[in-house]
Design a protein around this motif. Structure first.
Motif, mmCIF file in Angstrom:
data_model
loop_
_atom_site.group_PDB
_atom_site.id
_atom_site.type_symbol
_atom_site.label_atom_id
_atom_site.label_comp_id
_atom_site.label_asym_id
_atom_site.label_seq_id
_atom_site.Cartn_x
_atom_site.Cartn_y
_atom_site.Cartn_z
ATOM 1 N N THR A 249 -31.169 -39.005 38.579
ATOM 2 C CA THR A 249 -30.353 -38.211 37.644
ATOM 3 C C THR A 249 -31.168 -37.196 36.839
ATOM 4 O O THR A 249 -30.607 -36.459 36.026
ATOM 5 N N THR A 250 -32.491 -37.136 37.069
ATOM 6 C CA THR A 250 -33.317 -36.159 36.359
ATOM 7 C C THR A 250 -32.791 -34.748 36.596
ATOM 8 O O THR A 250 -32.506 -34.363 37.725
ATOM 9 N N ALA A 251 -32.654 -33.975 35.532
ATOM 10 C CA ALA A 251 -32.237 -32.561 35.561
ATOM 11 C C ALA A 251 -30.759 -32.355 35.834
ATOM 12 O O ALA A 251 -30.316 -31.213 35.975
ATOM 13 N N ALA A 252 -29.962 -33.426 35.881
ATOM 14 C CA ALA A 252 -28.523 -33.245 36.105
ATOM 15 C C ALA A 252 -27.890 -32.432 34.971
ATOM 16 O O ALA A 252 -27.125 -31.486 35.208
ATOM 17 N N GLY A 253 -28.230 -32.794 33.735
ATOM 18 C CA GLY A 253 -27.689 -32.052 32.592
ATOM 19 C C GLY A 253 -28.201 -30.624 32.534
ATOM 20 O O GLY A 253 -27.464 -29.698 32.188
ATOM 21 N N ASP A 254 -29.470 -30.431 32.873
ATOM 22 C CA ASP A 254 -30.044 -29.082 32.879
ATOM 23 C C ASP A 254 -29.381 -28.211 33.946
ATOM 24 O O ASP A 254 -29.123 -27.020 33.728
ATOM 25 N N THR A 255 -29.111 -28.807 35.104
ATOM 26 C CA THR A 255 -28.424 -28.074 36.166
ATOM 27 C C THR A 255 -27.049 -27.639 35.695
ATOM 28 O O THR A 255 -26.627 -26.499 35.935
ATOM 29 N N PHE A 256 -26.348 -28.542 35.024
ATOM 30 C CA PHE A 256 -25.016 -28.228 34.497
ATOM 31 C C PHE A 256 -25.067 -27.002 33.594
ATOM 32 O O PHE A 256 -24.271 -26.063 33.738
ATOM 33 N N ILE A 257 -26.026 -26.981 32.679
ATOM 34 C CA ILE A 257 -26.104 -25.892 31.700
ATOM 35 C C ILE A 257 -26.466 -24.561 32.349
ATOM 36 O O ILE A 257 -25.843 -23.530 32.093
ATOM 37 N N GLY A 258 -27.475 -24.562 33.217
ATOM 38 C CA GLY A 258 -27.866 -23.328 33.881
ATOM 39 C C GLY A 258 -26.768 -22.781 34.766
ATOM 40 O O GLY A 258 -26.478 -21.580 34.764
ATOM 41 N N ALA A 259 -26.138 -23.672 35.547
ATOM 42 C CA ALA A 259 -25.053 -23.246 36.430
ATOM 43 C C ALA A 259 -23.867 -22.726 35.623
ATOM 44 O O ALA A 259 -23.239 -21.720 35.991
ATOM 45 N N LEU A 260 -23.558 -23.400 34.520
ATOM 46 C CA LEU A 260 -22.452 -22.969 33.655
ATOM 47 C C LEU A 260 -22.691 -21.554 33.138
ATOM 48 O O LEU A 260 -21.805 -20.686 33.195
ATOM 49 N N ALA A 261 -23.903 -21.306 32.632
ATOM 50 C CA ALA A 261 -24.221 -19.986 32.072
ATOM 51 C C ALA A 261 -24.083 -18.879 33.115
ATOM 52 O O ALA A 261 -23.731 -17.747 32.789
ATOM 53 N N SER A 262 -24.344 -19.219 34.372
ATOM 54 C CA SER A 262 -24.255 -18.208 35.428
ATOM 55 C C SER A 262 -22.815 -17.811 35.748
ATOM 56 O O SER A 262 -22.587 -16.797 36.413
ATOM 57 N N GLN A 263 -21.856 -18.612 35.261
ATOM 58 C CA GLN A 263 -20.452 -18.403 35.645
ATOM 59 C C GLN A 263 -19.525 -18.012 34.502
ATOM 60 O O GLN A 263 -18.457 -17.435 34.743
ATOM 61 N N LEU A 264 -19.889 -18.325 33.277
ATOM 62 C CA LEU A 264 -18.985 -18.068 32.148
ATOM 63 C C LEU A 264 -18.683 -16.581 31.989
ATOM 64 O O LEU A 264 -19.569 -15.734 32.088
ATOM 65 N N ASN A 265 -17.417 -16.294 31.715
ATOM 66 C CA ASN A 265 -16.995 -14.931 31.388
ATOM 67 C C ASN A 265 -16.614 -14.880 29.913
ATOM 68 O O ASN A 265 -15.810 -15.702 29.449
ATOM 69 N N VAL A 266 -17.193 -13.948 29.185
ATOM 70 C CA VAL A 266 -16.894 -13.788 27.764
ATOM 71 C C VAL A 266 -16.303 -12.404 27.542
ATOM 72 O O VAL A 266 -16.926 -11.395 27.870
ATOM 73 N N VAL A 267 -15.093 -12.358 27.002
ATOM 74 C CA VAL A 267 -14.414 -11.093 26.725
ATOM 75 C C VAL A 267 -14.088 -11.050 25.236
ATOM 76 O O VAL A 267 -13.341 -11.884 24.728
ATOM 77 N N GLU A 268 -14.701 -10.105 24.531
ATOM 78 C CA GLU A 268 -14.500 -9.955 23.076
ATOM 79 C C GLU A 268 -14.728 -11.285 22.355
ATOM 80 O O GLU A 268 -13.960 -11.691 21.484
ATOM 81 N N GLY A 269 -15.795 -11.968 22.739
ATOM 82 C CA GLY A 269 -16.182 -13.205 22.069
ATOM 83 C C GLY A 269 -15.437 -14.443 22.524
ATOM 84 O O GLY A 269 -15.717 -15.546 22.053
ATOM 85 N N LYS A 270 -14.523 -14.304 23.472
ATOM 86 C CA LYS A 270 -13.717 -15.446 23.924
ATOM 87 C C LYS A 270 -14.027 -15.763 25.385
ATOM 88 O O LYS A 270 -14.049 -14.863 26.230
ATOM 89 N N ILE A 271 -14.245 -17.042 25.671
ATOM 90 C CA ILE A 271 -14.480 -17.473 27.046
ATOM 91 C C ILE A 271 -13.142 -17.519 27.776
ATOM 92 O O ILE A 271 -12.179 -18.135 27.303
ATOM 93 N N THR A 272 -13.078 -16.868 28.927
ATOM 94 C CA THR A 272 -11.812 -16.757 29.650
ATOM 95 C C THR A 272 -11.706 -17.678 30.863
ATOM 96 O O THR A 272 -10.638 -17.743 31.486
ATOM 97 N N ASN A 273 -12.775 -18.370 31.204
ATOM 98 C CA ASN A 273 -12.749 -19.209 32.417
ATOM 99 C C ASN A 273 -13.462 -20.542 32.225
ATOM 100 O O ASN A 273 -14.236 -20.982 33.071
ATOM 101 N N MET A 274 -13.213 -21.182 31.108
ATOM 102 C CA MET A 274 -13.952 -22.397 30.761
ATOM 103 C C MET A 274 -13.839 -23.479 31.837
ATOM 104 O O MET A 274 -14.850 -24.014 32.307
ATOM 105 N N GLU A 275 -12.623 -23.832 32.261
ATOM 106 C CA GLU A 275 -12.457 -24.926 33.214
ATOM 107 C C GLU A 275 -13.103 -24.608 34.556
ATOM 108 O O GLU A 275 -13.753 -25.463 35.167
ATOM 109 N N GLU A 276 -12.948 -23.365 35.018
ATOM 110 C CA GLU A 276 -13.538 -22.977 36.309
ATOM 111 C C GLU A 276 -15.062 -23.045 36.257
ATOM 112 O O GLU A 276 -15.717 -23.504 37.200
ATOM 113 N N ALA A 277 -15.647 -22.596 35.133
ATOM 114 C CA ALA A 277 -17.105 -22.627 34.992
ATOM 115 C C ALA A 277 -17.621 -24.060 34.918
ATOM 116 O O ALA A 277 -18.667 -24.387 35.507
ATOM 117 N N ILE A 278 -16.900 -24.937 34.213
ATOM 118 C CA ILE A 278 -17.303 -26.342 34.127
ATOM 119 C C ILE A 278 -17.199 -27.008 35.499
ATOM 120 O O ILE A 278 -18.065 -27.798 35.887
#
Length: 308
Positions: A249-278
């Protein structure tokens, strides 16, 4: 392509494979010893880059072979290390990791050069911070440096992501007021909010406390169960994890965070695709736990996309 800057730790992971974790005072045999690139910051940067992000790194290593090796590994993953500095006094950070036959781990960290990052190092990297979509950090580097980076990022409308790991009992800093997204696990959420996270009601309570501290979005990772999210607009939900057999399980949480950041869309300060990115981040983590070691097990985007 998202532009991601990670301010974080770089460690040489010394992984010891054991049958069972030792009891207090017990001597056990180690089946194998591996030297692998790690550190929460470096792992998150690798995960972001492999998932499709354009990634920069701010950090420090020692003037030693470990530091040179780890910097070379980051470059191989197309991570810009222009702002990784060499400390003349302290050695490169090291983590000593025991992994048992069930893939569970126990980790001891010697921070070394990671804890010598100063505000000036952050100031020297202001150009890459303001050009980023996201700035990501964790508690394996000095909190004052994270605060400096996040404050500058917010002044330039850059989204900030904090992984409050390893857990700390009290945060005497206005850091959370400069944090857009906080991503703790249950233990880390409990340490910072005082709420024992063991039910949906307690997750909601902990998330609301984070919002009261100034955070806009909360994602509590729950290991094999998945992830819970909450926003300052009182939107919340749960995204289940993928069921796999964990090897390490080493780096599982780190993978989650890096992968999430690569996918999140932010429009005017609001995340528009939270569930899809998670969901994407959960897929990435499910692949990581099926491999051994931190960075070697972190998947590339085509592997993540292939997960049904």
């Amino acid at each position: 392509m998202k532009k991601i800057t990670v301010l974080g730790s770089i460690n040489m992971d010394i992984v010891m494979k054991v049958e069972e974790m030792p009891l207090k005072g017990e001597t056990i045999s180690v089946q194998d010893v591996l030297h692998i690139g790690g550190g929460k910051g470096a792992n998150q940067a690798v995960a972001a880059s492999r998932a499709g992000g354009k990634t920069n790194f701010i950090g420090k290593v020692g003037k030693d072979e470990d530091g040179s090796t780890l910097c070379s590994l980051l470059k191989e993953d197309n991570i810009d290390i222009s702002h990784v500095k060499v400390d003349e006094q302290y050695a490169t950070g090291r983590a000593f990791i025991m992994v048992n036959r069930n893939g569970e781990n126990s980790i001891m960290v010697h921070s070394g050069a990671n804890m010598t990052i100063e505000d000036k190092d952050v100031a020297d990297a202001q150009a890459v911070i303001r050009e980023s979509d996201f700035v990501v950090s964790q508690f394996e580097v000095p909190v004052h440096a994270i605060e400096e980076a996040f404050k500058y990022a917010k002044e330039h409308h850059v989204c900030t992501i904090l992984n409050p790991a390893p857990a700390i009992a009290k945060l005497d800093s206005p850091l959370l007021a400069h944090t857009d997204i906080i991503i703790p696990n249950e233990t880390e959420a409990a340490s910072l909010t005082g709420v024992i996270v063991d039910s949906e009601a307690s997750m909601l309570e902990a998330a609301k406390r984070f919002v009261e501290m100034g955070v806009r979005y909360v994602i509590i990772t729950l290991g094999s169960k998945g992830a819970f999210y909450y926003s300052a607009d009182s939107e919340f939900g749960f995204v289940s994890a993928f069921k796999v057999k964990a090897v390490d399980t080493t780096a599982a949480g780190d993978t989650f965070i890096g992968a999430l950041a690569s996918q999140l869309n932010v429009v005017e300060g609001k995340i528009t695709n939270m569930e899809e990115a998670i969901l994407f981040a959960n897929k990435a983590s499910s692949i990581t736990v099926q491999g051994e070691g931190a960075q070697p097990s972190i998947p590339h985007k085509q592997q993540i996309d292939a997960v049904m």
